[in-house]
Each structure stands twice: as C-alpha cells, then as structure tokens.
Design an enzyme around this catalytic site. Structure first.
Site, PDB file in Angstrom:
ATOM      1  N   ASP A   2      14.035  37.458 -29.835  1.00  0.00           N
ATOM      2  CA  ASP A   2      13.064  37.197 -28.778  1.00  0.00           C
ATOM      3  C   ASP A   2      13.802  36.468 -27.665  1.00  0.00           C
ATOM      4  O   ASP A   2      14.458  35.473 -27.897  1.00  0.00           O
ATOM      5  CB  ASP A   2      11.898  36.341 -29.297  1.00  0.00           C
ATOM      6  CG  ASP A   2      11.027  37.132 -30.260  1.00  0.00           C
ATOM      7  OD1 ASP A   2      10.583  36.567 -31.267  1.00  0.00           O
ATOM      8  OD2 ASP A   2      10.806  38.318 -30.016  1.00  0.00           O
ATOM      9  N   GLU A  44       0.749  43.194 -32.762  1.00  0.00           N
ATOM     10  CA  GLU A  44       0.692  41.783 -33.166  1.00  0.00           C
ATOM     11  C   GLU A  44      -0.649  41.583 -33.858  1.00  0.00           C
ATOM     12  O   GLU A  44      -1.681  41.711 -33.219  1.00  0.00           O
ATOM     13  CB  GLU A  44       0.810  40.883 -31.940  1.00  0.00           C
ATOM     14  CG  GLU A  44       2.191  40.961 -31.297  1.00  0.00           C
ATOM     15  CD  GLU A  44       2.199  40.566 -29.831  1.00  0.00           C
ATOM     16  OE1 GLU A  44       1.142  40.159 -29.314  1.00  0.00           O
ATOM     17  OE2 GLU A  44       3.265  40.665 -29.209  1.00  0.00           O
TER      18      GLU A  44
END
Lengths: 219, 409, 252
Positions: free
Chosen positions: C11, C130
């Site tokens: 990330d 998600e």
C-alpha cells in the site's frame, strides 16, 4: 549487442519484455517498421488478450507478411502467450479466427476438467516439462530444469497437430496442455518468461544466445 | 468603512498556518466552568513566520527535546508512586479511545503501575465506542469505573450549553476534566495521568514545558460560581429549579483537598513522544481497539473521537463559531506528525469540513430537546460576520479557507 | 496440482509503502521500489501496488513507481487505487503493469469492468473488494479504501463482477486486515465458491499457519501478504519452505 525486435502492434505489455531484454544485455527495439524488423537479430511477438484482436491488429499494420518473411530468414523468432497462440492456424475464441499458420493446429479453450481449486483463466505458477525424454536439447529450454515453475495467465491453449512440435507440456486440472511449441527457428511460450523471475530471464538469454549460433554457423 | 463584527472577540483577520491547516481562529483550552456567553476567546498563537504554536511545538518535539531524559524523569516519577500492595497507584481518565487506551495500557504493562481507569460517560455511546470501551478492559486487562452523571440534568446542561454557548460538549468536557482528580481523592491515589498535552494542539507555549495540568481546570473554591452551560450554579438553583445536590457530579474537588492529598495531574505526552496515529496502532494491537467502519462525518478519519454520538455536533459547532471543522483538526494533527502533507490537508479540509452530520441528527435534537427550527436559529445566531457571508445563491459560505476558495479569497 | 501464489501487497502513499490497520493509518514502512526488489529477490510470486489515498485526493501517483519496478522485478505486477477510466488503465498498462485493480470505480460504473475486459483482455482486470462483516455470513462492500459504505452485499457483488468479465478477484477483509490475527476464512471460502475465476485472499495474515489454514479451508488461488512481510515477521523463503513442508504446493 544483439538486437531484438519486439513487435509493436498495439497489444500487450511490451515494457516488461523490453526491460527484461535490457537486463540480460540485449538491445530491444520496439517497432513495427519493416527495415528495423528484418535487420534485427531476433524477433519477439508478444501479446495478451483476444486472438481476434491480435490478428486484426497485425493485419491492420501489414505485419502478417513481414512475420512470415522474418521466419523465412531463419533467424530466431519467439511468440509469447497470445504471440504463441497466433502461430497456430486458427482459434475458436469468439468464433473462428485465422492465425499465422506457422504451426499446424488450432487454439481452443482449455479443455481440461477443473476441480474446485482450479480456476479459469489459468493464473498461476505451474511446471513445464518435456513431453518426451531429451526433447529440450538444442532448444531455448536446454538449460532450464525440468518441472520448473513459470507464470501462466490464459484461458486458451494451443493444440498443435504435430506432436513433435510440442516443446513442453503442463499439468492443470485432470491432464496436460501444450505450454510451449518449437519448430525450426520458431519457438512459442504459452507462459511469460519475462514474468517468471530469474528462470524466465534465463530462457530469454538462451534466445539471445541462439542468434549467435546462427551467426556462427553462417560464417 | 465599518469594521466587520467579530464574535467571541476572535481576531478580525483570518490567517492559516503556513505549515498545517489550522486557522488563527482556533480557541485555546479554557476553564470550561468559567465559560459564559459571548466571552472573548483566547486563540492559538501564530509567530512572525505565520506558523502556529502547535507546529512549533511539534518541531521541538522532533528536534529540541531529549526524550530519553524525559522518559528517565517519568521513571523516577512512577517509582515514587508505584504500589505493590494491591492498591491503585495511578488514575487514568479516559473513554477507551486510542489515547487513553495507550496511556493506561502502557503504564500498566510496560511501566508496572497499577492503574484505575475512570470514565466520565459519553452522552450517547456509539456502538463502536462501547465495543472499544469494553475491549479496553477485556483485552487491555485494565480496571475501570464508569461514572454516569444524572442523565436528565446532563441533557439539560447540554441543551443550555448548546443554546447559550453553541458548545454542546461543554458539560462533558467539564466532567472529563474533574473526574480524574475527584476519583484520585476518593481512592487515595496521588497520581493522575492524562494522555496528551493540549499543547499538541496549540495552547500557550509556556504550558508545553511543564508536565502538569493547571489546577484551575479541575478545581474551584466556590461551586456556586461555576457556570454550566453558561449559567452559574447559583442561578441554576434559583431560577431553574435545581438543588445543590443535583450538581454532585460537577462539583470539583476543592483545591485544599487536592493539596492535602498530594494529588498531581500529569500529561504522559510530556514524558513520551506523542503520536496520535501510533496510539491508534498501539490500541489495536493491545486493547482490542477497532477503528470505525465508516469515516466520521465531517472528516476522513476513522480512528479519532468515535465514541459519542454528540461528538460530530461538537465539531459542527466549531465550524460555525470558528470556521474550523473536524477534517481541519484531524488533518492539522496528521500534518504535524508527518503523516500527510499540507497540500493533502488542504484537500481533506476542503472535501470534508463542511459535511453536515446527518447520521445522529435526530437523536441529538431529541437529546437536547430542541426542534430542528430551534437548532438552526441558534446556529445562525453564532455565525460571526467576519467568517461567514452568503453567496449569490443565498447559501452561507466561509469567507476564507485554507484552500483559498472562500468568498473573499 | 495447484500452486498457491504468494503475493506481496504494497500500500503506497506518495513515496512510501505504508501499513495501516483496518485500512486506517499511514505508518511508513519503506521505499516501494526497494521493497519490491527485495521481495522479488526473495522469491515472491507477484507484487500488487495499491495507492492507498488516490480516491481521497483524486490523483494517481503510482505510474512512476511501476515504471521503475518493472526494470528490476520480473514477476507479475498489479496496480490499483484511483483507477477511474479506460484512459487510466491504458496509462497503467503502458507504464508496465500487468494487471489493473479496480474497486471504487467498478462500484460507481460497473460497465468499466466489461469495457476494460473487452479492450485489454479479462486477464488484466482484477476487481478488488473491501469487505466488512455485517453479521453471520453477511458482508458489505466498501469503497475509497474502506471509508464509504455501498450497501452492496459482497457475495452478490462478486457474482456480478464475474458476469461482467473480470479476470480475478482480490478480496480484503477490513475487519482482519492489519491485525495479523488471520484471514476471514468464511468470507474467502464463500467468495471463492461463488465464482470460477481465481480469488486472491487479502487481509489478516500474521503467522505462516494462517496461510496453511487458508489453503486447507478455502479454494483461494492466491494469498496477499502485507504485515507478515513488511514487519519482517517472516521472510519469504521461510514462509514458502514452511508452507511446502506442510504439503501445500508453491513455486519455489
């Protein structure tokens, strides 16, 4: 430095291939220009995606004849993934489409029976091995260990008519599919050598080496 | 030409810190029970380079402070008060949010203290707030006393605070500040440890270099003079029908009692280098803390101040009074702690600051027994003309923003 | 025989690899290219770069990182975070990415999945989900790096994505990610059983055993690791050796 032309026909992630070639000391030339291609020491036909689109793009850029011309020169030619599939005569993807016909046979959707764990597209590291003993001698896979893992990402596979042209096969589901082809100066990899780590880079090095063999012989 | 009126005695010219996104309208911490309607606010200081004192403090945190030495001092302090005989030796006020979770847990498990955490109940616990609160004890292995003041009075005071001061959180802040020392007095504990120093956010610079909270914040001589919701206790008794006994929760410990019992209130942030985001990580890893599932209305953050349904209205009122919304507060903190850049902070403030907290609006109105009409009436009374003006569509807009897209910018 | 793919998930925010918990927090870990090269050298099968704040700031930052990465990393590279249009996909592929990961935009305009698959091939298109648990066997899909609800049921959404022509699905458990407490096995199992495309499990790996459990209890094709390798809990060779020793096939 060995000049490797990488065919630029609007398909595929060519950057990885050119980067890979650079990293092994070759000079990649991304092009669709007649002169540059025919004067290169070797030619790579990359590609991902749909067969029909790939062939259409080649035709639109007048590259089909050029590829045949290059192959006739006897210099090393490598097709990767879609690039290998297009070597065949036709594909059943989205209806029948004509390929380059350099290898007799066709391209079909992976016909193997898949278990719960095996998905389509076939996205995985998987093993290549020669369909018969000694088959890898004098090919680009000569220095590759049997059962090496390489990276695949595809839903279609080649079915060459002539079994002697199957360079490697790979097990998925309940059987084997053709994972590489080879005929004279033409090699095709269903997997991506430029994405298969050091091992893949080694295959590309063999590809570069094979240009030297020709030069040596022609002297 | 008429000078534009400024409410609360705020600075007439609106400026934004060159390093973070806070404006010079940000009020410093006050002694809440002296807070009365219309009083002049002290605000955060900007130096001659246009940098706010919170940013300067953070620079010092990075370069000017010997944290090893500060920790040494902490160890000496804790050694003095540590008990091994089964009695508590430190009171940690908090709600189980990331800051108090960190403070209590580290005191117990790293520094070997025996803390009692004390909580002045949030007005209306959110589900995630309650979960984090109970996990604080169940997973953080900590003892806790949850003190809930008479709900009816608390609501009434909140209502008064909203309408008189546009500061609905005031009764809660008062309670939160006095409960630490008050519990210390009751439990025979001398040391009270809060988390971060308000200097982190821009209080008086000279307050940064002392580890203790001024007693004026949590102690009074004469409770009758205290103002709750902007109304003195004396008046609340005379005119609003209450009795002295109703105010038991709000009456702070007398100064002489604090002195006699040797009670000291410290900030852990003085001794350990404070990073609110790292407190979040610590809390997740050690006390079962979970961030909220959605970002908080008015901001982008999911881990800051998530336990009270009234909380978003606290920030909405700071937006109205000072032009500073929640995203600005969150972003300013993260800029100072080097998590985001100023450009990013500006974008976040622009994107989220003015979002109206719809989720708990009806509950809030019910809580403070106010109609929607009355709510907006009070809001409108508090828009300082030097901060707000109507645009050509008749909508209220800020005159100045950090993004420089205010009406006057 | 199926080899479980080991993927490193990076990330990224600006020039840093960051690691949050529950997709919140920006703790800096290191340089994206340095880490990618390290993991490649150690034998990782694939790398995914996710721009953690692209949706927040409406920008795209990772193309430079990808360009550099594919000069020295010769395994598949995927990029995601803030991909909003076919043009973005084009740029990403041109910068050297092999696969593009989409979430927020796919929810906003699902058509982009089918359009992209048609133009670039479905093998390039990975849908990221998600997932936040909303009760027993119920998950809701979130967007904007776990910031906003969508009201979409994950299991239904994942089927729709397959119908739209996606090549792979990466599912991240918001509840588990960053906690190192293990995967949400029910989530992964249900998603994986729902579709016939490969599923990449993401979020929660903290021990090697979590990977073993994942393989034994679900039909996930790949596992994305972050905390486990970013915090040096185990090295990639350690992980592979240990997993292979427990009869799970992986590329060595």
């Amino acid at each position: 430095m060995i000049k490797v032309a990488v065919l630029d026909y609007g398909i595929g992630n060519v950057r990885s291939i050119t980067n890979a070639l650079t990293s092994i000391g070759a000079e990649p030339i991304l092009t669709s220009d007649n002169e540059l291609i025919l004067s290169a020491d070797a030619l790579i036909l990359p590609g991902v995606g749909a067969f029909a689109k790939g062939m259409q793009n080649l035709k639109d850029r007048n590259l089909v004849g050029l590829i045949h011309q290059f192959v006739d020169s006897g210099k090393p030619f490598l097709g990767i993934c879609l690039g290998m599939q297009m070597l065949l005569e036709e594909s059943e993807e989205f209806g029948f489409n004509k390929g380059l016909g350099l290898i007799k046979g066709k391209v079909v959707k992976l016909p193997l029976k898949l278990g719960n764990e095996e998905k389509l597209p076939h996205v995985s590291w998987n093993e290549i091995s020669p369909p018969s003993h000694g088959r890898w001698n004098n090919t680009l896979l000569e220095s590759t260990a049997i059962s090496s893992d390489v990276y695949f990402i595809h839903s279609y596979v080649a079915l060459p008519n002539d079994q002697s042209e199957v360079l490697s096969h790979t097990f998925y589901g309940d059987g084997y599919f053709c994972s590489a082809v080879q005929k004279d100066n033409i090699t095709g990899f269903q997997f991506h050598p430029e994405k298969s780590g050091a091992l893949g880079l080694n295959m590309l090095s063999e590809f570069i080496e094979s240009t030297r063999k020709i030069n040596y012989e022609s002297n | 030409m008429n000078q534009t009126e400024t409410f609360f005695g705020l600075p007439a010219e609106v400026k934004f810190c060159k390093k973070c996104v806070i404006s010079n309208q940000r009020p410093s911490s006050t002694v809440e029970f002296e807070n009365e309607k219309g009083e002049k606010k002290e605000v955060i200081n900007f130096d001659e380079h246009g940098v706010c004192s919170a940013c300067r403090y953070n620079e010092e945190k990075d370069q000017g402070i010997d944290w090893n030495q500060r920790e040494e001092t902490l160890l000496k302090l804790l050694d003095k008060f540590r008990r091994n005989d089964g009695r508590y030796d430190v009171i940690v006020p908090g709600s189980g949010g990331k800051d108090s979770a960190y403070t209590a847990h580290i005191l117990k498990h790293k520094y070997g203290m025996n803390p009692l955490t004390v909580t002045w109940a949030p007005h209306l616990y959110t589900d995630i707030g309650w979960k984090n609160f109970t996990n604080w004890m169940h997973e953080g292995a900590l003892d806790n006393i949850l003190y809930t003041p008479d709900g009816k009075l608390h609501r009434y005071l909140t209502k008064l605070a909203f309408h008189n001061l546009l500061h609905p959180f005031q009764p809660f802040i008062i309670g939160q500040r006095i409960i630490g020392p008050a519990m210390a007095a009751r439990f025979g504990v001398e040391l009270v440890m809060y988390g971060e120093n308000q200097a982190e956010y821009g209080n008086k610079v000279d307050e940064n270099n002392i580890p203790t909270m001024d007693t004026k914040f949590f102690s009074v001589d004469n409770p009758m003079k205290m103002k709750l919701g902007g109304v003195s206790v004396a008046d609340l008794i005379d005119q609003h029908g209450y009795k002295m006994n109703d105010f038991t929760p709000y009456i702070p410990t007398k100064p002489e009692v604090l002195k006699e019992k040797g009670i000291q209130v410290h900030y852990l942030g003085y001794y350990l280098k404070w990073d609110p985001q790292e407190c979040y990580y610590y809390a997740v890893e050690n006390t079962g803390f979970q961030a909220n599932t959605e970002r908080t209305e008015g901001s982008y953050s999911k881990y800051s101040s998530i336990d009270d349904k009234i909380d978003p209205f606290h920030y909405y009122t700071t937006l109205i009074k000072f032009g500073i919304g929640r995203a600005t507060y969150d972003a300013a903190q993260e800029i100072r702690n080097d998590k985001i850049t100023r450009e990013e902070g500006v974008v976040l403030a622009q994107k989220f600051d003015q979002e109206f907290p719809k989720r708990f609006f009806q509950e809030f109105l019910e809580y403070i027994d106010t109609t929607e009409e009355e709510f907006w009436e009070t809001i409108e009374k508090n828009r300082s003309p030097h901060l707000w003006a109507k645009d050509i569509n008749g909508e209220w807009k800020l005159r100045h923003t950090a993004a420089r897209d205010g009406l006057d910018d | 025989m199926h080899k479980l793919r080991l993927i490193a998930r990076l990330d990224v925010k600006n020039e840093f690899v960051i690691k949050g918990i529950h997709l919140e927090g920006l703790r800096k870990i290191g340089n994206p290219n340095v880490l990618a090269k390290k993991y490649y050298d150690e034998g990782i099968d694939e790398i995914v770069f996710m721009d953690a704040v692209a949706s927040l700031y409406g920008r795209n930052n990772l193309f430079n990182i990808i360009e550099q990465a594919c000069k020295e990393v010769f395994v598949p590279i995927a990029i995601g975070g803030g991909i909003r249009s076919l043009h973005d996909i084009e740029l990403a592929l041109k910068s050297g990415a092999d696969k593009i990961v989409l979430n927020t935009q796919a929810v906003k305009t699902p058509q982009i999945i089918s359009d992209a698959s048609r133009v670039y091939g479905s093998q390039c298109i990975v849908a990221s989900i998600e997932a936040k648990s909303k009760g027993i066997n119920k998950w809701e899909a979130y967007v904007d790096n776990g910031r906003e609800e969508t009201g979409l049921d994950v299991i239904e959404w994942v089927k729709k994505l397959e119908d739209l022509g996606v090549g792979e699905i990466m599912v991240t458990s918001i509840d588990q990610e960053g906690t190192k407490k293990g995967f949400d096995l029910d989530l992964i199992d249900q998603v994986s059983n729902m579709v016939s495309v490969p599923v990449i499990a993401s979020g929660g790996a903290g021990k090697i055993n979590h990977i073993v459990e994942l393989k034994k209890k679900t039909t996930a094709s790949a596992v994305a690791l972050a905390s486990l390798i970013h915090y040096n809990i185990h090295s990639i060779p350690e992980i592979k050796e240990s997993v292979i020793a427990q009869d799970i096939h992986m590329r060595l």
